[in-house]
Design a protein around this motif. Structure first.
Motif, PDB file in Angstrom:
ATOM      1  N   ASP A 157       0.825  -1.215   0.000  1.00  0.00           N
ATOM      2  CA  ASP A 157       0.000   0.000   0.000  1.00  0.00           C
ATOM      3  C   ASP A 157       0.858   1.265   0.000  1.00  0.00           C
ATOM      4  OD1 ASP A 157      -2.322   1.605   0.245  1.00  0.00           O
ATOM      5  OD2 ASP A 157      -2.207   1.567   2.418  1.00  0.00           O
ATOM      6  N   VAL A 158       2.031   1.217  -0.618  1.00  0.00           N
ATOM      7  CA  VAL A 158       2.892   2.393  -0.538  1.00  0.00           C
ATOM      8  C   VAL A 158       2.338   3.530  -1.390  1.00  0.00           C
ATOM      9  CG1 VAL A 158       4.961   1.033  -0.082  1.00  0.00           C
ATOM     10  CG2 VAL A 158       4.408   1.683  -2.444  1.00  0.00           C
ATOM     11  N   GLN A 165      11.224  -4.546   1.279  1.00  0.00           N
ATOM     12  CA  GLN A 165      12.065  -3.819   0.322  1.00  0.00           C
ATOM     13  C   GLN A 165      11.278  -2.689  -0.346  1.00  0.00           C
ATOM     14  OE1 GLN A 165      14.571  -7.899  -0.747  1.00  0.00           O
ATOM     15  NE2 GLN A 165      13.439  -6.870  -2.350  1.00  0.00           N
ATOM     16  N   LEU A 166      10.025  -2.973  -0.667  1.00  0.00           N
ATOM     17  CA  LEU A 166       9.179  -1.968  -1.298  1.00  0.00           C
ATOM     18  C   LEU A 166       8.957  -0.777  -0.365  1.00  0.00           C
ATOM     19  CD1 LEU A 166       7.187  -0.845  -3.371  1.00  0.00           C
ATOM     20  CD2 LEU A 166       5.491  -2.474  -2.524  1.00  0.00           C
ATOM     21  N   VAL A 167       8.633  -1.058   0.890  1.00  0.00           N
ATOM     22  CA  VAL A 167       8.367   0.021   1.837  1.00  0.00           C
ATOM     23  C   VAL A 167       9.629   0.855   2.068  1.00  0.00           C
ATOM     24  CG1 VAL A 167       7.790   0.536   4.241  1.00  0.00           C
ATOM     25  CG2 VAL A 167       6.436  -1.140   2.956  1.00  0.00           C
ATOM     26  N   ALA A 168      10.767   0.192   2.221  1.00  0.00           N
ATOM     27  CA  ALA A 168      12.015   0.927   2.407  1.00  0.00           C
ATOM     28  C   ALA A 168      12.289   1.842   1.215  1.00  0.00           C
ATOM     29  CB  ALA A 168      13.171  -0.046   2.618  1.00  0.00           C
ATOM     30  N   ARG A 169      12.025   1.336   0.024  1.00  0.00           N
ATOM     31  CA  ARG A 169      12.231   2.143  -1.175  1.00  0.00           C
ATOM     32  C   ARG A 169      11.302   3.359  -1.168  1.00  0.00           C
ATOM     33  NH1 ARG A 169      11.330  -1.629  -4.553  1.00  0.00           N
ATOM     34  NH2 ARG A 169      13.538  -2.177  -4.668  1.00  0.00           N
ATOM     35  N   ALA A 170      10.020   3.136  -0.862  1.00  0.00           N
ATOM     36  CA  ALA A 170       9.047   4.233  -0.868  1.00  0.00           C
ATOM     37  C   ALA A 170       9.401   5.292   0.178  1.00  0.00           C
ATOM     38  CB  ALA A 170       7.648   3.678  -0.611  1.00  0.00           C
ATOM     39  N   ILE A 171       9.752   4.857   1.381  1.00  0.00           N
ATOM     40  CA  ILE A 171      10.104   5.813   2.435  1.00  0.00           C
ATOM     41  C   ILE A 171      11.358   6.600   2.039  1.00  0.00           C
ATOM     42  CG2 ILE A 171      10.898   6.021   4.829  1.00  0.00           C
ATOM     43  CD1 ILE A 171       9.012   3.676   5.499  1.00  0.00           C
ATOM     44  N   MET A 191      12.129   7.496  -0.784  1.00  0.00           N
ATOM     45  CA  MET A 191      11.763   8.456  -1.826  1.00  0.00           C
ATOM     46  C   MET A 191      10.813   9.529  -1.297  1.00  0.00           C
ATOM     47  SD  MET A 191      11.222   5.913  -5.092  1.00  0.00           S
ATOM     48  CE  MET A 191      12.611   5.096  -5.894  1.00  0.00           C
ATOM     49  N   GLY A 192      10.660   9.592   0.012  1.00  0.00           N
ATOM     50  CA  GLY A 192       9.774  10.594   0.595  1.00  0.00           C
ATOM     51  C   GLY A 192       8.330  10.163   0.677  1.00  0.00           C
ATOM     52  N   GLY A 193       8.080   8.850   0.603  1.00  0.00           N
ATOM     53  CA  GLY A 193       6.723   8.333   0.614  1.00  0.00           C
ATOM     54  C   GLY A 193       6.341   7.708   1.934  1.00  0.00           C
ATOM     55  N   THR A 194       5.279   6.914   1.898  1.00  0.00           N
ATOM     56  CA  THR A 194       4.694   6.335   3.101  1.00  0.00           C
ATOM     57  C   THR A 194       4.427   4.847   2.906  1.00  0.00           C
ATOM     58  OG1 THR A 194       2.775   6.409   4.616  1.00  0.00           O
ATOM     59  CG2 THR A 194       2.367   6.998   2.330  1.00  0.00           C
ATOM     60  N   CYS A 195       4.392   4.125   4.024  1.00  0.00           N
ATOM     61  CA  CYS A 195       4.109   2.693   3.989  1.00  0.00           C
ATOM     62  C   CYS A 195       2.641   2.400   3.722  1.00  0.00           C
ATOM     63  CB  CYS A 195       4.536   2.038   5.297  1.00  0.00           C
ATOM     64  SG  CYS A 195       3.604   2.578   6.766  1.00  0.00           S
ATOM     65  N   SER A 196       1.766   3.381   3.940  1.00  0.00           N
ATOM     66  CA  SER A 196       0.332   3.135   3.756  1.00  0.00           C
ATOM     67  C   SER A 196      -0.344   4.368   3.195  1.00  0.00           C
ATOM     68  CB  SER A 196      -0.347   2.746   5.075  1.00  0.00           C
ATOM     69  OG  SER A 196      -1.721   2.497   4.849  1.00  0.00           O
ATOM     70  N   GLY A 197      -0.804   4.253   1.957  1.00  0.00           N
ATOM     71  CA  GLY A 197      -1.538   5.342   1.345  1.00  0.00           C
ATOM     72  C   GLY A 197      -2.996   5.374   1.734  1.00  0.00           C
ATOM     73  N   GLU A 198      -3.566   4.189   2.114  1.00  0.00           N
ATOM     74  CA  GLU A 198      -5.002   4.176   2.393  1.00  0.00           C
ATOM     75  C   GLU A 198      -5.480   3.012   3.254  1.00  0.00           C
ATOM     76  OE1 GLU A 198      -7.086   3.928  -1.328  1.00  0.00           O
ATOM     77  OE2 GLU A 198      -6.045   2.113  -1.963  1.00  0.00           O
ATOM     78  N   HIS A 199      -4.727   1.954   3.384  1.00  0.00           N
ATOM     79  CA  HIS A 199      -5.231   0.790   4.113  1.00  0.00           C
ATOM     80  C   HIS A 199      -5.122   0.951   5.619  1.00  0.00           C
ATOM     81  CE1 HIS A 199      -4.418  -2.033   0.437  1.00  0.00           C
ATOM     82  NE2 HIS A 199      -5.444  -1.232   0.257  1.00  0.00           N
ATOM     83  N   MET A 219       3.042  -2.101  11.610  1.00  0.00           N
ATOM     84  CA  MET A 219       3.559  -1.436  12.802  1.00  0.00           C
ATOM     85  C   MET A 219       5.054  -1.165  12.703  1.00  0.00           C
ATOM     86  SD  MET A 219       1.425  -2.764  16.120  1.00  0.00           S
ATOM     87  CE  MET A 219       1.653  -4.510  15.907  1.00  0.00           C
ATOM     88  N   ASP A 220       5.816  -2.135  12.253  1.00  0.00           N
ATOM     89  CA  ASP A 220       7.264  -1.922  12.114  1.00  0.00           C
ATOM     90  C   ASP A 220       7.559  -0.877  11.051  1.00  0.00           C
ATOM     91  OD1 ASP A 220       7.819  -3.786  14.082  1.00  0.00           O
ATOM     92  OD2 ASP A 220       8.054  -5.438  12.670  1.00  0.00           O
ATOM     93  N   PHE A 221       6.754  -0.861   9.997  1.00  0.00           N
ATOM     94  CA  PHE A 221       6.955   0.117   8.937  1.00  0.00           C
ATOM     95  C   PHE A 221       6.678   1.534   9.441  1.00  0.00           C
ATOM     96  CE2 PHE A 221       5.510  -3.413   5.837  1.00  0.00           C
ATOM     97  CZ  PHE A 221       6.777  -3.981   5.866  1.00  0.00           C
ATOM     98  N   LEU A 222       5.655   1.688  10.290  1.00  0.00           N
ATOM     99  CA  LEU A 222       5.345   3.009  10.831  1.00  0.00           C
ATOM    100  C   LEU A 222       6.512   3.539  11.646  1.00  0.00           C
ATOM    101  CD1 LEU A 222       3.336   5.331  11.225  1.00  0.00           C
ATOM    102  CD2 LEU A 222       2.474   4.115  13.240  1.00  0.00           C
ATOM    103  N   GLU A 223       7.135   2.675  12.421  1.00  0.00           N
ATOM    104  CA  GLU A 223       8.300   3.097  13.203  1.00  0.00           C
ATOM    105  C   GLU A 223       9.424   3.546  12.271  1.00  0.00           C
ATOM    106  OE1 GLU A 223      11.335   1.320  16.628  1.00  0.00           O
ATOM    107  OE2 GLU A 223       9.568   0.185  16.005  1.00  0.00           O
ATOM    108  N   GLN A 224       9.612   2.805  11.192  1.00  0.00           N
ATOM    109  CA  GLN A 224      10.640   3.154  10.214  1.00  0.00           C
ATOM    110  C   GLN A 224      10.328   4.503   9.560  1.00  0.00           C
ATOM    111  OE1 GLN A 224      11.028   0.043   7.308  1.00  0.00           O
ATOM    112  NE2 GLN A 224      12.339   1.225   5.945  1.00  0.00           N
ATOM    113  N   GLU A 225       9.056   4.749   9.276  1.00  0.00           N
ATOM    114  CA  GLU A 225       8.651   5.973   8.586  1.00  0.00           C
ATOM    115  C   GLU A 225       8.619   7.189   9.504  1.00  0.00           C
ATOM    116  OE1 GLU A 225       4.484   7.651   6.713  1.00  0.00           O
ATOM    117  OE2 GLU A 225       5.062   5.589   6.228  1.00  0.00           O
TER     118      GLU A 225
END
Length: 461
Positions: free
Chosen positions: A340-341, A400-406, A408-416, A423-429
């Protein structure tokens, strides 16, 4: 907590009668969603029909320090509704009344169990519509809780932009109101935005006031196909950068088109595809379409195939919304790990194309769709849920996808939303400092941690 204490069970039974259930079939229905997680069902289910019902259920659970998990349509994909710590599933789907339509002000007030299709059927006779369309016929309470968006967000925004006011039952069983029907306010903290996207961790939403929009004078849909995925994506980027007010622009890769054709009995050309919709006056729709067609031609896109009749458009969008079901039916017994990046539009091509190369190299079956006008796209990795190595490969692709998106200035979740899975992705972001602020808000508003615990982030200590 697989069972309630006899005292709480007795109190809930006395208050709700047949609307309180500890039957396993009912509990299991309320203990699963479209996520990959397997969690025991809630200990009981309460069916609420009013704000007073919600208050009473929350107060009884709070007195016994038992978790409360709000439940709407059950269409979440990140484990939001799972009873990780047991407790009571509070089903608000029967709170499905449209309370007030203020056509002159373009607002409507609804209960949380009203679905988006129900609302649109109700207001279309007044020449109005509610544009947020996440695909599933989700409940508006759940859409607020997850800050949903969907296919129309590129023009009309997300639930964050379209929720004006809320009524919320707090973890203490009190009723508060946030916001007003006015289009703007600078009075105090923006509590509406705090609750929109809180995933049921701060309270239970029992009323929602939303923006409505006039039905467009003219609507037309178009399909444009491309031999190259990169050309399709570059067409979207140029369209958005030029400020074309396109209402919908969805990407479907060629493989996913074949899955949709097989499932929905459509005959779409098997190629990388942009599915678009234009809203406005006849002249403005024509101007938008001509502009985008010219951009597509610059990127080797084919001539548009048009769907102007309402029934044609409905069939197209139904096929798009059924992409998930088309994909999972292509591999019987599989489950989908959904990504959902969302990235800034200028980085969309880099993020998406690198990710396609990775998943193709992995051998994991997948489908790919995207609300690409927002820079938001979804892979669904189709895995055998009993194959641990396959699941780990899919989760590694997601990481890997989430790390790439973050990066690039993006987010782990666009809408879901975050739920359990991100949870781990939110901490990373967000970083530990921002998470500490979120934890402080949670602990201040819900000191007993009874509202949908173990979601979004982990409490420390």
């Amino acid at each position: 907590m697989t069972e309630l204490s006899p005292d709480l069970a007795s109190a809930l039974q006395a208050r709700f009668g047949v609307r309180f259930s500890q039957g396993m079939a009912v509990r299991e229905q309320h203990g699963r969603d479209e996520s990959i997680f397997k969690v025991p069902p809630p200990a009981a289910v309460v069916f609420a029909e009013s704000t007073q019902d919600v208050q009473d259920a929350v107060r009884l659970c709070a007195a016994h320090r038992v978790p409360v998990i709000a439940y709407g349509a059950g269409s979440s994909v990140e484990g939001h509704l799972l009873a990780v710590q047991g407790g009571v599933s509070l089903d608000v789907s029967r709170m499905n009344h449209i309370l007030a339509v203020n056509a002159e002000d373009l607002t409507v007030t609804v209960q949380p169990g009203v679905t988006r299709e129900q609302l649109n059927e109700h207001v279309r006779h007044a020449g109005l519509f509610f544009p947020i369309d996440p695909g599933a016929n989700a409940s508006l309470g759940g859409m607020c809780a997850t800050r949903a968006s969907g296919t129309n967000a590129v023009r009309y925004g997300t639930m964050r932009d379209n929720a004006l006011a809320l009524q919320v039952v707090t973890p203490q069983g009190e009723v508060i109101r946030t916001g007003t029907r006015a289009k703007k306010s600078s009075a105090g903290y923006d509590l509406t935005r705090l609750y929109v996207g809180s995933e049921g961790t701060l309270g239970v939403i029992t009323e929602i006031t939303l923006r409505l929009y006039p039905l467009p004078e003219a609507v037309t849909a178009a399909i444009c196909t491309f031999a190259s995925l990169q050309d399709a994506v570059q067409t979207v980027i140029k369209t958005i950068q030029l400020g074309v007010p396109i209402a919908r622009v969805e990407l479907i890769d060629a493989h996913s088109v074949s899955l949709i054709n097989a499932y929905s009995k459509t005959s779409l050309r098997q190629a990388h595809m942009l599915l678009m919709e234009f809203h406005g006056s006849p002249a403005s729709v024509r101007e938008q379409a001509e502009t985008v067609q010219a951009i597509a031609h610059e990127h080797q896109g084919n001539d548009f195939e048009w769907a102007s009749a309402p029934e044609e458009r409905r069939r197209l969008w139904a096929a798009r919304h059924n992409a998930y079901f088309a994909a999972v039916s292509s591999r019987p017994g599989c489950r989908s790990i959904s990504t959902d990046v969302c990235v800034p539009i200028s980085r969309l091509a880099d993020c998406l194309l690198q990710s396609v190369d990775e998943v193709n190299a992995s051998g994991i079956p997948y489908f790919l769709v995207g609300h690409v006008g927002d820079g938001n796209f979804h892979f669904g990795y189709l895995i055998d849920p009993d194959d641990a190595s396959e699941r780990e490969r899919a989760e590694q692709l997601n990481r890997q996808l989430v790390a790439r998106a973050i990066g690039m200035g993006g987010t782990c979740s666009g809408e879901h939303g975050v739920g359990l899975h991100k949870m781990d992705f939110l901490e990373q972001e967000a970083g530990e400092g921002a998470l500490d602020v979120m934890r402080a808000i949670k602990q201040a508003l819900d000191p007993l941690n009874i509202m949908n615990p173990s979601k979004i982030f982990r409490l420390q200590g």
